[in-house]
Design a protein around this motif. Structure first.
Motif, PDB file in Angstrom:
ATOM      1  N   TYR A 292       0.844  -0.914   0.115  1.00  0.00           N
ATOM      2  CA  TYR A 292      -0.092   0.025  -0.039  1.00  0.00           C
ATOM      3  C   TYR A 292       0.856   1.204   0.190  1.00  0.00           C
ATOM      4  O   TYR A 292       0.697   2.414  -0.733  1.00  0.00           O
ATOM      5  CB  TYR A 292      -0.850   0.200   1.147  1.00  0.00           C
ATOM      6  N   GLY A 293       1.900   1.211   0.725  1.00  0.00           N
ATOM      7  CA  GLY A 293       2.680   2.579   0.818  1.00  0.00           C
ATOM      8  C   GLY A 293       3.578   2.790  -0.299  1.00  0.00           C
ATOM      9  O   GLY A 293       3.774   3.791  -0.836  1.00  0.00           O
ATOM     10  N   SER A 294       3.967   1.485  -0.894  1.00  0.00           N
ATOM     11  CA  SER A 294       4.794   1.623  -2.247  1.00  0.00           C
ATOM     12  C   SER A 294       3.836   2.336  -3.386  1.00  0.00           C
ATOM     13  O   SER A 294       4.117   3.139  -4.225  1.00  0.00           O
ATOM     14  CB  SER A 294       5.347   0.289  -2.729  1.00  0.00           C
ATOM     15  N   LEU A 295       2.403   1.739  -3.474  1.00  0.00           N
ATOM     16  CA  LEU A 295       1.661   2.223  -4.320  1.00  0.00           C
ATOM     17  C   LEU A 295       1.363   3.712  -4.372  1.00  0.00           C
ATOM     18  O   LEU A 295       1.260   4.469  -5.208  1.00  0.00           O
ATOM     19  CB  LEU A 295       0.425   1.412  -4.107  1.00  0.00           C
ATOM     20  N   ALA A 296       1.218   3.987  -2.923  1.00  0.00           N
ATOM     21  CA  ALA A 296       1.046   5.520  -2.749  1.00  0.00           C
ATOM     22  C   ALA A 296       2.281   6.398  -2.967  1.00  0.00           C
ATOM     23  O   ALA A 296       2.145   7.541  -3.639  1.00  0.00           O
ATOM     24  CB  ALA A 296       1.100   6.022  -1.179  1.00  0.00           C
TER      25      ALA A 296
ATOM     26  N   ALA B  61      -4.113   8.766   0.759  1.00  0.00           N
ATOM     27  CA  ALA B  61      -5.160   7.914   1.222  1.00  0.00           C
ATOM     28  C   ALA B  61      -4.700   6.211   1.069  1.00  0.00           C
ATOM     29  O   ALA B  61      -5.308   5.455   1.903  1.00  0.00           O
ATOM     30  CB  ALA B  61      -6.556   8.052   0.270  1.00  0.00           C
ATOM     31  N   LEU B  62      -4.031   6.078   0.106  1.00  0.00           N
ATOM     32  CA  LEU B  62      -3.917   4.375  -0.076  1.00  0.00           C
ATOM     33  C   LEU B  62      -2.753   4.252   1.003  1.00  0.00           C
ATOM     34  O   LEU B  62      -3.101   3.084   1.673  1.00  0.00           O
ATOM     35  CB  LEU B  62      -2.754   4.175  -1.439  1.00  0.00           C
ATOM     36  N   ALA B  63      -1.905   4.968   1.409  1.00  0.00           N
ATOM     37  CA  ALA B  63      -1.116   4.870   2.635  1.00  0.00           C
ATOM     38  C   ALA B  63      -1.759   4.701   3.800  1.00  0.00           C
ATOM     39  O   ALA B  63      -1.399   3.746   4.568  1.00  0.00           O
ATOM     40  CB  ALA B  63       0.057   5.725   2.550  1.00  0.00           C
ATOM     41  N   GLY B  64      -2.664   5.564   4.131  1.00  0.00           N
ATOM     42  CA  GLY B  64      -3.500   5.511   5.444  1.00  0.00           C
ATOM     43  C   GLY B  64      -4.307   4.292   5.182  1.00  0.00           C
ATOM     44  O   GLY B  64      -4.281   3.525   6.354  1.00  0.00           O
ATOM     45  N   LEU B  65      -4.913   3.607   4.118  1.00  0.00           N
ATOM     46  CA  LEU B  65      -5.676   2.482   4.246  1.00  0.00           C
ATOM     47  C   LEU B  65      -4.696   1.298   4.563  1.00  0.00           C
ATOM     48  O   LEU B  65      -4.722   0.220   5.145  1.00  0.00           O
ATOM     49  CB  LEU B  65      -6.017   2.111   2.838  1.00  0.00           C
ATOM     50  N   GLY B  66      -3.169   1.313   3.846  1.00  0.00           N
ATOM     51  CA  GLY B  66      -2.388   0.421   4.454  1.00  0.00           C
ATOM     52  C   GLY B  66      -2.111   0.364   5.860  1.00  0.00           C
ATOM     53  O   GLY B  66      -1.619  -0.745   6.198  1.00  0.00           O
ATOM     54  N   GLY B  67      -2.198   1.586   6.472  1.00  0.00           N
ATOM     55  CA  GLY B  67      -1.683   1.507   7.858  1.00  0.00           C
ATOM     56  C   GLY B  67      -2.772   0.816   8.772  1.00  0.00           C
ATOM     57  O   GLY B  67      -2.371   0.215   9.883  1.00  0.00           O
TER      58      GLY B  67
ATOM     59  N   ILE C  83     -12.949   3.007   6.560  1.00  0.00           N
ATOM     60  CA  ILE C  83     -13.079   4.209   6.302  1.00  0.00           C
ATOM     61  C   ILE C  83     -12.343   5.252   6.537  1.00  0.00           C
ATOM     62  O   ILE C  83     -12.003   6.051   6.090  1.00  0.00           O
ATOM     63  CB  ILE C  83     -14.641   4.556   6.270  1.00  0.00           C
ATOM     64  N   GLY C  84     -12.056   5.251   8.021  1.00  0.00           N
ATOM     65  CA  GLY C  84     -11.301   6.170   8.610  1.00  0.00           C
ATOM     66  C   GLY C  84     -10.037   6.375   8.096  1.00  0.00           C
ATOM     67  O   GLY C  84      -9.568   7.309   8.358  1.00  0.00           O
ATOM     68  N   ALA C  85      -9.514   5.079   8.074  1.00  0.00           N
ATOM     69  CA  ALA C  85      -7.866   5.136   7.850  1.00  0.00           C
ATOM     70  C   ALA C  85      -7.414   5.851   6.786  1.00  0.00           C
ATOM     71  O   ALA C  85      -6.427   6.699   6.647  1.00  0.00           O
ATOM     72  CB  ALA C  85      -7.484   3.472   7.792  1.00  0.00           C
ATOM     73  N   PRO C  86      -8.005   5.519   5.295  1.00  0.00           N
ATOM     74  CA  PRO C  86      -7.659   6.392   4.254  1.00  0.00           C
ATOM     75  C   PRO C  86      -7.851   7.897   4.355  1.00  0.00           C
ATOM     76  O   PRO C  86      -7.334   8.692   3.688  1.00  0.00           O
ATOM     77  CB  PRO C  86      -8.348   5.632   3.006  1.00  0.00           C
ATOM     78  N   ILE C  87      -9.060   8.267   5.200  1.00  0.00           N
ATOM     79  CA  ILE C  87      -9.427   9.563   5.241  1.00  0.00           C
ATOM     80  C   ILE C  87      -8.436  10.146   6.291  1.00  0.00           C
ATOM     81  O   ILE C  87      -7.773  11.581   5.754  1.00  0.00           O
ATOM     82  CB  ILE C  87     -10.794  10.046   5.842  1.00  0.00           C
TER      83      ILE C  87
ATOM     84  N   GLY D 115       4.468   8.458   8.268  1.00  0.00           N
ATOM     85  CA  GLY D 115       3.420   9.038   8.752  1.00  0.00           C
ATOM     86  C   GLY D 115       2.041   8.876   8.528  1.00  0.00           C
ATOM     87  O   GLY D 115       1.048   8.679   9.448  1.00  0.00           O
ATOM     88  N   GLN D 116       1.689   8.487   7.336  1.00  0.00           N
ATOM     89  CA  GLN D 116       0.383   8.236   6.877  1.00  0.00           C
ATOM     90  C   GLN D 116       0.140   6.744   7.244  1.00  0.00           C
ATOM     91  O   GLN D 116      -1.022   6.585   7.467  1.00  0.00           O
ATOM     92  CB  GLN D 116       0.427   8.445   5.133  1.00  0.00           C
ATOM     93  N   LEU D 117       1.084   5.790   7.166  1.00  0.00           N
ATOM     94  CA  LEU D 117       0.631   4.603   7.944  1.00  0.00           C
ATOM     95  C   LEU D 117       0.375   4.645   9.273  1.00  0.00           C
ATOM     96  O   LEU D 117      -0.498   4.032   9.426  1.00  0.00           O
ATOM     97  CB  LEU D 117       2.146   3.647   7.395  1.00  0.00           C
ATOM     98  N   LEU D 118       1.154   5.404   9.782  1.00  0.00           N
ATOM     99  CA  LEU D 118       0.945   5.570  11.364  1.00  0.00           C
ATOM    100  C   LEU D 118      -0.269   6.100  11.604  1.00  0.00           C
ATOM    101  O   LEU D 118      -1.007   5.525  12.549  1.00  0.00           O
ATOM    102  CB  LEU D 118       1.977   6.517  11.918  1.00  0.00           C
ATOM    103  N   VAL D 119      -0.894   7.154  10.875  1.00  0.00           N
ATOM    104  CA  VAL D 119      -2.095   7.671  11.529  1.00  0.00           C
ATOM    105  C   VAL D 119      -3.260   6.875  10.789  1.00  0.00           C
ATOM    106  O   VAL D 119      -4.196   6.767  11.504  1.00  0.00           O
ATOM    107  CB  VAL D 119      -2.570   9.330  10.704  1.00  0.00           C
ATOM    108  N   GLY D 120      -3.142   6.053   9.659  1.00  0.00           N
ATOM    109  CA  GLY D 120      -4.005   5.062   9.483  1.00  0.00           C
ATOM    110  C   GLY D 120      -4.126   3.909  10.250  1.00  0.00           C
ATOM    111  O   GLY D 120      -5.270   3.630  10.439  1.00  0.00           O
ATOM    112  N   ALA D 121      -2.987   3.499  10.753  1.00  0.00           N
ATOM    113  CA  ALA D 121      -3.118   2.707  11.907  1.00  0.00           C
ATOM    114  C   ALA D 121      -3.929   2.757  13.007  1.00  0.00           C
ATOM    115  O   ALA D 121      -4.799   2.261  13.751  1.00  0.00           O
ATOM    116  CB  ALA D 121      -1.639   1.990  12.235  1.00  0.00           C
ATOM    117  N   PHE D 122      -3.545   3.939  13.421  1.00  0.00           N
ATOM    118  CA  PHE D 122      -4.420   4.646  14.705  1.00  0.00           C
ATOM    119  C   PHE D 122      -5.750   5.150  14.406  1.00  0.00           C
ATOM    120  O   PHE D 122      -6.530   4.721  15.298  1.00  0.00           O
ATOM    121  CB  PHE D 122      -3.470   5.802  15.135  1.00  0.00           C
TER     122      PHE D 122
END
Length: 428
Positions: A141-145, A323-329, A185-189, A161-168
């Motif tokens: 997900y992160g590499s696609l981002a 958003a893709l990175a957040g979804l990966g988180g 839904i919240g992770a990619p947002i 950071g996007q992975l981190l906030v996505g996980a949280f």
């Protein structure tokens, strides 16, 4: 009448300039050969491979091999591939990818045989490769981002950071609302919001993209750590594994030996990932959107002259990639049945960037590199289950990062980034 005969001047061809011989990969393959020989010299006992399913059983279908003999055969294969690599280097031929795989795969099998021989434990290949996919999910997900953002001309160092906030956000939203789909839904947002900040400063105000990305990584780490120690600490139920994503088995496909348990017994995050890899590959190189995106990343002035709004294209696609990175988180928490812990991404965003570079800014290439790094992470958890020769846990924890360094240093070669990345476009 005088006839003038013009004589053609014979120009001697210039000496052909030969390209210098590159010994980098042959030397690396030689080190792999030495490792394979070491495993063969020290292997002992019988190694039992379970390949059909994740759950190990002795049902007569397992592969039993003498560890020393198997390791010697694999060492010969590695040595043969290494010799062929030297031959190609001397002939000044390129080193193909398949040759690296012929070295790498037997070396891995040799290592597993060396560790599992005589232990009486199963070497469960389906489990190992399934764990590889799970570990590689946030990396892919992160590499696609990174591919989307850098193809449009924005260096996204903030993937970490996007992975981190996505996980949280994934686990907090899922737990607070009692529904894992809300977390999905919240992770990619959350990732897109960080991408908005990146685009706002780097595109709108032409701040150096790398500096902005590093600052955003620090900001995300600080915010998630602060909220974890205050809001979540006061509401422990908001960080719960009770609302993780369920695992779905694809009917029919999940029953196929080896392939089924590896590819078709996962959460929805994995199946979304399958779709994204195919869709992004097609859209980037076979659609109007992809043509516009790549033109903005390669030659923004030319794109502007044909009516493309360069900065708007960069802004929106930076948000999309983020958003893709957040979804990966979300794969770290609700995708793995785990709670959020401080700095749970643990540098995976930077490894995802390395996978993107190794994959030459192509979705399929980035996926392949991310799977290699995912395997390095999976082997860290797998080895203690089979090893007869225990390895220091601190050394094991280093494996993914060492593999990242070696891969980038030894296998990237000449990778050309999009020409206009990290160059602000100011319309004249």
């Amino acid at each position: 009448m005088t006839t003038v005969v013009e004589r053609e001047e014979v120009v001697a061809p210039e000496d052909e300039v030969l390209a210098p011989i590159s010994w980098k990969l042959p030397v690396i393959y030689s080190l792999a050969t030495l490792l394979a020989i070491y495993f063969a010299l020290n292997a002992d006992g019988i190694a039992e491979f379970v390949w059909k399913d994740i759950r190990p059983t002795r049902d007569g279908n397992n592969l039993l091999v003498y560890a020393d003999q198997a390791c010697w055969i694999l060492a010969i294969v590695v040595a043969g591939a290494t010799a062929f690599s030297y031959f190609r280097a001397i002939k000044r031929h390129t080193q193909p990818l398949w040759l690296g795989l012929i070295v790498l795969m037997p070396l891995i099998l040799s290592f597993l045989t060396f560790q599992g021989g005589g232990s009486g434990r199963f070497i469960t290949l389906a489990f190992l490769f399934s764990a590889t996919l799970t570990a590689a999910t946030p990396l892919i997900y992160g590499s696609l981002a990174g591919v989307v953002c850098e193809r449009v001309g924005v260096v996204n160092i903030a993937i970490e950071g996007q992975l981190l906030v996505g996980a949280f956000s994934g686990v907090v939203f899922a737990s607070a609302f009692g529904n894992p789909w809300i977390g999905l839904i919240g992770a990619p947002i959350a990732g897109a919001l960080i991408g908005t900040l990146l685009a706002f400063f780097s595109v709108r105000y032409a701040v150096d993209q790398i500096i902005v990305g590093v600052v955003l990584n620090v900001l995300c780490l600080g915010i998630t750590s602060f909220l974890l120690g205050t809001v979540v600490k006061n509401n422990p139920s908001w960080n719960s594994i009770a609302y993780s994503l369920p695992v779905y088995e694809i009917p029919g496909l999940s029953k196929i030996p080896f392939i089924g348990p590896v590819f078709f017994r996962h959460t929805i995050l994995m199946y979304i990932l399958y779709f994204l890899i195919i869709a992004l590959t097609i859209m980037l190189f076979r659609s109007r959107w992809g043509l516009r995106l790549r033109s903005v990343g390669e030659h923004p002035k030319a794109a502007d002259t044909v009516g493309i709004n360069v900065n708007r294209t960069r802004f929106l696609n930076t948000m999309l990639g983020s958003a893709l990175a957040g979804l990966g988180g979300a794969a770290f928490t609700i995708g793995s049945n785990a709670v959020f812990t401080e700095n749970i991404s643990a540098g995976n965003g930077y490894i995802a960037l390395a996978a993107m570079i190794l994959g030459k800014w192509h979705p399929v290439g980035a996926m392949g590199a991310a799977l290699m790094f995912g395997f390095a992470s999976a082997i860290v958890d797998f080895l203690p289950l089979v090893a007869t020769n225990p390895i220091n846990p601190n050394l094991l924890a280093m494996i993914p990062y060492v593999v990242t360094i070696l891969a980038v240093a030894g296998f990237v070669g000449k990778s050309r980034a999009p020409a206009a990345e990290n160059i602000p476009y100011i319309k004249s």
